[in-house]
Design a protein around this motif. Structure first.
Motif, PDB file in Angstrom:
ATOM      1  N   GLY A 245      58.357  33.737  43.696  1.00 46.78           N
ATOM      2  CA  GLY A 245      57.982  32.692  42.753  1.00 46.78           C
ATOM      3  C   GLY A 245      56.644  32.044  43.051  1.00 46.78           C
ATOM      4  N   CYS A 246      55.820  32.688  43.879  1.00 47.52           N
ATOM      5  CA  CYS A 246      54.521  32.132  44.262  1.00 47.52           C
ATOM      6  C   CYS A 246      53.389  32.776  43.470  1.00 47.52           C
ATOM      7  CB  CYS A 246      54.272  32.340  45.758  1.00 47.52           C
ATOM      8  SG  CYS A 246      55.431  31.445  46.820  1.00 47.52           S
ATOM      9  N   GLN A 247      52.293  32.056  43.393  1.00 48.45           N
ATOM     10  CA  GLN A 247      51.097  32.555  42.705  1.00 48.45           C
ATOM     11  C   GLN A 247      50.166  33.232  43.699  1.00 48.45           C
ATOM     12  OE1 GLN A 247      50.694  28.430  41.306  1.00 48.45           O
ATOM     13  NE2 GLN A 247      50.020  29.279  39.346  1.00 48.45           N
ATOM     14  N   VAL A 248      49.199  33.994  43.154  1.00 54.46           N
ATOM     15  CA  VAL A 248      48.284  34.772  43.996  1.00 54.46           C
ATOM     16  C   VAL A 248      46.855  34.570  43.507  1.00 54.46           C
ATOM     17  CG1 VAL A 248      47.626  37.090  44.770  1.00 54.46           C
ATOM     18  CG2 VAL A 248      50.056  36.510  44.487  1.00 54.46           C
ATOM     19  N   LEU A 249      45.937  34.410  44.459  1.00 47.23           N
ATOM     20  CA  LEU A 249      44.511  34.346  44.173  1.00 47.23           C
ATOM     21  C   LEU A 249      43.846  35.597  44.738  1.00 47.23           C
ATOM     22  CD1 LEU A 249      41.830  32.947  43.328  1.00 47.23           C
ATOM     23  CD2 LEU A 249      41.849  31.809  45.570  1.00 47.23           C
ATOM     24  N   VAL A 250      43.082  36.307  43.913  1.00 46.94           N
ATOM     25  CA  VAL A 250      42.362  37.508  44.332  1.00 46.94           C
ATOM     26  C   VAL A 250      40.866  37.258  44.138  1.00 46.94           C
ATOM     27  CG1 VAL A 250      42.021  39.981  43.992  1.00 46.94           C
ATOM     28  CG2 VAL A 250      44.292  38.980  43.660  1.00 46.94           C
ATOM     29  N   LEU A 251      40.103  37.330  45.225  1.00 44.41           N
ATOM     30  CA  LEU A 251      38.660  37.137  45.156  1.00 44.41           C
ATOM     31  C   LEU A 251      37.958  38.488  45.228  1.00 44.41           C
ATOM     32  CD1 LEU A 251      38.123  34.063  47.524  1.00 44.41           C
ATOM     33  CD2 LEU A 251      38.345  34.071  45.032  1.00 44.41           C
ATOM     34  N   VAL A 252      37.027  38.714  44.300  1.00 48.13           N
ATOM     35  CA  VAL A 252      36.199  39.925  44.297  1.00 48.13           C
ATOM     36  C   VAL A 252      34.744  39.487  44.383  1.00 48.13           C
ATOM     37  CG1 VAL A 252      37.854  41.331  43.017  1.00 48.13           C
ATOM     38  CG2 VAL A 252      36.174  39.968  41.770  1.00 48.13           C
ATOM     39  N   PRO A 253      33.859  40.321  44.923  1.00 44.39           N
ATOM     40  CA  PRO A 253      32.491  39.854  45.191  1.00 44.39           C
ATOM     41  C   PRO A 253      31.603  39.667  43.977  1.00 44.39           C
ATOM     42  CG  PRO A 253      32.746  42.143  45.868  1.00 44.39           C
ATOM     43  CD  PRO A 253      34.114  41.651  45.504  1.00 44.39           C
ATOM     44  N   GLU A 254      31.775  40.488  42.941  1.00 48.43           N
ATOM     45  CA  GLU A 254      30.827  40.439  41.833  1.00 48.43           C
ATOM     46  C   GLU A 254      31.542  40.513  40.498  1.00 48.43           C
ATOM     47  OE1 GLU A 254      27.888  43.445  42.269  1.00 48.43           O
ATOM     48  OE2 GLU A 254      27.265  42.801  44.264  1.00 48.43           O
ATOM     49  N   ILE A 255      30.885  39.969  39.478  1.00 47.39           N
ATOM     50  CA  ILE A 255      31.459  39.961  38.138  1.00 47.39           C
ATOM     51  C   ILE A 255      31.652  41.381  37.613  1.00 47.39           C
ATOM     52  CG2 ILE A 255      29.195  39.755  37.042  1.00 47.39           C
ATOM     53  CD1 ILE A 255      30.507  38.084  34.876  1.00 47.39           C
ATOM     54  N   GLY A 256      30.802  42.325  38.068  1.00 48.95           N
ATOM     55  CA  GLY A 256      30.911  43.705  37.602  1.00 48.95           C
ATOM     56  C   GLY A 256      32.226  44.354  37.974  1.00 48.95           C
ATOM     57  N   LEU A 257      32.867  43.869  39.057  1.00 46.43           N
ATOM     58  CA  LEU A 257      34.140  44.437  39.476  1.00 46.43           C
ATOM     59  C   LEU A 257      35.324  43.755  38.800  1.00 46.43           C
ATOM     60  CD1 LEU A 257      33.483  44.781  43.324  1.00 46.43           C
ATOM     61  CD2 LEU A 257      33.320  46.552  41.579  1.00 46.43           C
ATOM     62  N   THR A 258      35.063  42.608  38.166  1.00 49.08           N
ATOM     63  CA  THR A 258      36.175  41.838  37.601  1.00 49.08           C
ATOM     64  C   THR A 258      36.889  42.548  36.456  1.00 49.08           C
ATOM     65  OG1 THR A 258      34.988  39.818  38.212  1.00 49.08           O
ATOM     66  CG2 THR A 258      36.844  39.576  36.716  1.00 49.08           C
ATOM     67  N   PRO A 259      36.183  43.115  35.449  1.00 45.90           N
ATOM     68  CA  PRO A 259      36.898  43.736  34.325  1.00 45.90           C
ATOM     69  C   PRO A 259      37.833  44.867  34.740  1.00 45.90           C
ATOM     70  CG  PRO A 259      34.589  43.423  33.775  1.00 45.90           C
ATOM     71  CD  PRO A 259      34.728  43.137  35.233  1.00 45.90           C
ATOM     72  N   GLN A 260      37.373  45.773  35.632  1.00 53.72           N
ATOM     73  CA  GLN A 260      38.232  46.885  36.021  1.00 53.72           C
ATOM     74  C   GLN A 260      39.387  46.404  36.893  1.00 53.72           C
ATOM     75  OE1 GLN A 260      35.743  49.616  38.177  1.00 53.72           O
ATOM     76  NE2 GLN A 260      36.075  48.573  40.105  1.00 53.72           N
ATOM     77  N   THR A 261      39.137  45.397  37.737  1.00 54.46           N
ATOM     78  CA  THR A 261      40.222  44.841  38.549  1.00 54.46           C
ATOM     79  C   THR A 261      41.256  44.184  37.651  1.00 54.46           C
ATOM     80  OG1 THR A 261      38.625  44.415  40.318  1.00 54.46           O
ATOM     81  CG2 THR A 261      40.755  43.328  40.490  1.00 54.46           C
ATOM     82  N   LEU A 262      40.773  43.432  36.676  1.00 54.52           N
ATOM     83  CA  LEU A 262      41.663  42.759  35.731  1.00 54.52           C
ATOM     84  C   LEU A 262      42.506  43.781  34.969  1.00 54.52           C
ATOM     85  CD1 LEU A 262      42.162  39.823  34.827  1.00 54.52           C
ATOM     86  CD2 LEU A 262      40.530  40.212  32.980  1.00 54.52           C
ATOM     87  N   GLN A 263      41.865  44.849  34.529  1.00 56.91           N
ATOM     88  CA  GLN A 263      42.573  45.892  33.785  1.00 56.91           C
ATOM     89  C   GLN A 263      43.671  46.526  34.638  1.00 56.91           C
ATOM     90  OE1 GLN A 263      40.012  49.107  32.588  1.00 56.91           O
ATOM     91  NE2 GLN A 263      41.440  49.883  31.061  1.00 56.91           N
ATOM     92  N   ARG A 264      43.349  46.791  35.896  1.00 57.77           N
ATOM     93  CA  ARG A 264      44.322  47.427  36.787  1.00 57.77           C
ATOM     94  C   ARG A 264      45.508  46.505  37.062  1.00 57.77           C
ATOM     95  NH1 ARG A 264      42.721  50.778  42.261  1.00 57.77           N
ATOM     96  NH2 ARG A 264      44.799  51.617  42.684  1.00 57.77           N
ATOM     97  N   PHE A 265      45.231  45.215  37.263  1.00 58.98           N
ATOM     98  CA  PHE A 265      46.314  44.272  37.548  1.00 58.98           C
ATOM     99  C   PHE A 265      47.198  44.063  36.326  1.00 58.98           C
ATOM    100  CE2 PHE A 265      44.280  43.668  41.449  1.00 58.98           C
ATOM    101  CZ  PHE A 265      45.014  42.814  42.260  1.00 58.98           C
ATOM    102  N   ARG A 266      46.608  44.004  35.144  1.00 56.95           N
ATOM    103  CA  ARG A 266      47.410  43.802  33.940  1.00 56.95           C
ATOM    104  C   ARG A 266      48.248  45.033  33.607  1.00 56.95           C
ATOM    105  NH1 ARG A 266      42.851  40.398  30.479  1.00 56.95           N
ATOM    106  NH2 ARG A 266      43.456  38.338  31.275  1.00 56.95           N
ATOM    107  N   ALA A 267      47.739  46.206  33.995  1.00 56.47           N
ATOM    108  CA  ALA A 267      48.537  47.417  33.806  1.00 56.47           C
ATOM    109  C   ALA A 267      49.713  47.437  34.773  1.00 56.47           C
ATOM    110  CB  ALA A 267      47.665  48.658  34.011  1.00 56.47           C
TER     111      ALA A 267
END
Length: 734
Positions: A245-267
């Motif tokens: 029941g806990c939340q998670v924070l994921v830090l990535v270094p650059e905005i360019g990596l955010t869309p693909q990371t977001l896509q992978r997590f939502r999948a």
């Protein structure tokens, strides 16, 4: 009357005292207030209730309005930000305000508000199906979007004028929607989407078991070769955290990596996953802040400032590519390191923080050796990843075509003919870094920065990569009048042009800041690569990390020699990390991978050590060298920057600082303190500002911190024409 102490968003190392109006309920620490400041009204944050003030009671003003009845900062966040302001020697007001979304800094409500939505009407659906919109493309697109879901007024991609036209025709209507706050764990039926979890090899399983069974705080360093499956460990550990029941924070270094990371997590997860990065507008950033704070977000993924997101119940922090310098704020505002603050924050929350990298920073490896971090190692590629073969090409005496040797071009042809992709890394944008006169040697330089312009062939312009200034290409030399102007050096644009003529049958994608400046262009380029439309990939550091290209079998680093002889003591570490990260793009899907590095110095010890023994051996050797020379992480540093339009003023001001610290060293008998400078910055002039530096170094962080705190309390520079800043634990000495 009650005294209150307020922090304002000002670059001043002081706080301001006010009076609480009679009858006003005492607000909590961390609440925003509106206060008179000169002739203005400013937003401040309440930080203390002092018993006395240094200001005469008759001169104190009353605060105007209390904006919040509860603190905007949870206890752990409040302590972390206050500690960070002291450690990084930054004004508390700037630190606290930087942790809030822009709309809250302007005094808007922190509570989640009702929303006004656009919804399509029956007439709108009729118009859409009846073909009335064939010549009104934008209106048609807006109505089609509404058929999928209502859109929030003022927070969508369509212009206000489009909605006004649609509303005038009664094709859309405004509907008020009350804020519906449902914590994610109350609305989630399943955590993981079926069929998404991958099986782990023995190394991965052992690492994950250690992470799962440890309770409470721990700082874990997950060191894994590229393709070893670090991300799968992240995902399975996150799944276990979400089950609690806990939340998670994921830090990535650059905005360019955010869309693909977001896509992978939502999948992977059938849960609310939010992103925080610089391309969001102010409303979107506030909404993510609110959703995380109220528990509606299960996972938040973001760049370094996402660390300041409030959570209802945070259970895990993951930092991907922990070595990346993007986690350090380099310019503007206070210069914090998100990785280091995340470790402190996790300790205060008593939760784990997991830092992953194929090339850990020397600071993190040093913390492992000191017992501060726990070390997990993945030495094998996961799944069908193949081992790589490495080759150095000695460029001395060879025929070179626009920076590429005949050997490399032949290798490229072999890989391309087999249906594979090739990636060329060149960390230099534009067509050529220098335009010069063949007759007299004059070079086209930026008058504002004293650096050469970069030449862009297709646009026929000269552009400065430091201040952004640009000019048309001159017809003749400014010194001798000759029209024989030539370029020297190689940029990504020139490399693309040459390869287009050499391999015309293969599609080429170039990824750098110039080709991805517009929104959506990076995603489109990456999509073309994954679909096989592009077979030759050319890129700068944007392509070096985090991307999975299963058909890339050959990676080549075109020109890295300048990093081998840099004055920056961190240059070799960055080159080693870059080499490993770029090489990791090859051989990721069972196909044999090959890595080629072109150099004029194949015998260089760094290159030999990297190729023969790998990054861990290099890191051990580099740490020994740093220790013998007394450099970080075996010492602490603080860097003063000064800039002024008058060349002498910055040097004079920093000389005052140097004299102050040298006097403190003598008076307090501080052995081991080094005061280096003042000296011109490596980029001595930028945007018409002359830049100077002063570096302090001491073996003890505590001693250096005490010295800096005394400095802030007792020293006031006397040059109003000079703007200066302080960078504690600097990563960039330029």
């Amino acid at each position: 009357m009650q005294l209150v102490r307020v922090a304002l968003a000002l670059p001043l190392m002081r706080l301001f005292d006010y009076l609480l109006p009679a009858g006003q309920r005492r607000p909590p620490l961390g609440a925003r207030v509106r206060v008179p400041f000169g002739r203005q009204q400013k937003i401040g944050i309440l930080v203390d209730f002092p018993a006395v003030s240094e200001v005469e009671p008759s001169q104190l003003k009353q605060l105007s309005v209390v904006l919040d009845q509860q603190s905007l900062f949870a206890t752990e966040m409040w302590h972390m930000l206050n500690w960070a302001a002291g450690y990084y020697q930054a004004p508390l007001g700037e630190v606290l305000f930087s942790a809030l979304p822009s709309r809250l800094r302007r005094g808007e409500s922190a509570a989640e508000q009702t929303k006004i939505l656009w919804k399509i009407t029956a007439l709108g659906r009729q118009a859409l199906s009846g073909g009335e919109l064939s010549r009104m493309k934008k209106q048609q697109e807006a109505l089609q979007a509404l058929c999928q879901a209502p859109l929030e007024k003022g927070n969508n991609t369509f212009a206000t004028s489009i909605w006004a036209k649609l509303k005038s025709k009664d094709w859309v209507q405004e509907v008020i929607e009350e804020a519906d706050i449902i914590p994610w764990h109350q609305s989630a039926a399943n955590i993981v989407n079926p069929g998404e979890r991958l099986s782990l090899n023995k190394q991965q399983a052992l690492a994950l078991s250690q992470l799962i069974f440890h309770q409470g705080f721990a700082a874990w360093l997950l060191e894994g070769v590229t393709g070893s499956g670090k991300t799968e460990i992240y995902l399975q550990l996150i799944e276990e955290t979400l089950k609690k029941g806990c939340q998670v924070l994921v830090l990535v270094p650059e905005i360019g990596l955010t869309p693909q990371t977001l896509q992978r997590f939502r999948a992977r997860f059938s849960l609310p996953v939010d992103a925080l990065h610089s391309e969001l507008n102010d409303t979107q950033r506030l909404q993510v802040w609110q959703r995380a704070r109220s528990g509606q977000s299960a996972i938040v993924i973001g760049t370094r400032s996402a660390l300041f997101t409030p959570f209802e119940r945070l259970g895990l922090i993951v930092i991907d590519e922990e070595h990346d310098p993007s986690f350090k704020q380099q310019e503007g505002g206070w210069r914090y390191h998100a990785r280091d603050l995340a470790v402190l924050y996790a300790k205060q929350q008593n939760i784990p923080v997991l830092m992953g990298s194929a090339t850990p920073s020397l600071e993190s490896l040093h913390n492992v050796a000191r017992g501060k971090y726990r070390h997990l190692v993945l030495s094998q590629r996961a799944g069908s990843g193949s081992r790589l073969s490495h080759q150095l090409i000695d460029l001395k005496g060879r025929l070179v075509h626009k920076g590429l040797s005949e050997t490399l071009l032949r290798k490229m042809g072999e890989h391309l003919e087999k249906g594979n992709q090739v990636l060329l890394f060149l960390n230099r944008r534009g067509f050529a870094p220098v335009l010069l006169c063949h007759e007299c040697g004059w070079m086209a330089s930026c008058p504002h920065c004293d650096k050469t312009y970069t030449y862009y062939h297709h646009q026929r312009i000269l552009r400065c990569h430091h201040c952004g200034g640009q000019h048309r290409v001159p017809m003749q030399c400014r010194d001798c009048g000759s029209t024989h102007l030539i370029t020297t050096g190689l940029g990504t644009e020139q490399l693309e042009e040459m390869l287009s003529s050499r391999f015309p049958q293969f599609g080429i994608t170039r990824i750098d800041r110039d080709t991805t400046a517009r929104k959506g262009h990076l995603e489109q380029h990456l999509s073309d690569i994954r679909q096989g439309k592009s077979r030759i990939l050319i890129g700068t550091q944007m392509l070096a990390k985090g991307h999975h290209f299963p058909d890339v079998t050959l990676v080549a680093l075109v020109n890295v020699d300048s990093a081998l002889f840099s004055l920056d003591f961190r240059a070799e570490e960055r080159l080693a990390q870059l080499y490993v990260q770029v090489a990791g793009r090859a051989g990721r899907a069972g196909k044999p991978g090959e890595v080629i590095l072109q150099t004029h110095y194949p015998e260089h010890p760094l290159l030999q050590l990297l190729l023969q023994q790998g990054y861990p051996a290099f890191a051990r050797q580099a740490l020994l060298q740093r220790q013998s020379m007394g450099l970080p992480p075996f010492s602490a540093q603080a860097l003063f920057h000064a800039r002024s339009r008058n060349e002498a003023d910055g040097e004079k001001m920093l000389q005052q600082l140097a004299d102050y610290f040298l006097q403190s060293k003598r008076e307090k008998n501080i052995s081991g303190l080094e005061v280096l400078g003042p000296m011109p910055a490596p980029l001595a002039k930028k945007s018409d500002q002359f830049r100077w530096q002063l570096l302090l170094q001491h073996p003890s962080k505590g001693v250096l911190q005490h010295l800096l705190t005394d400095f802030q309390s007792h020293f006031e520079p006397k040059f109003s024409s000079v703007r200066w800043s302080l960078d504690v634990d600097p990563l960039d000495l330029s």
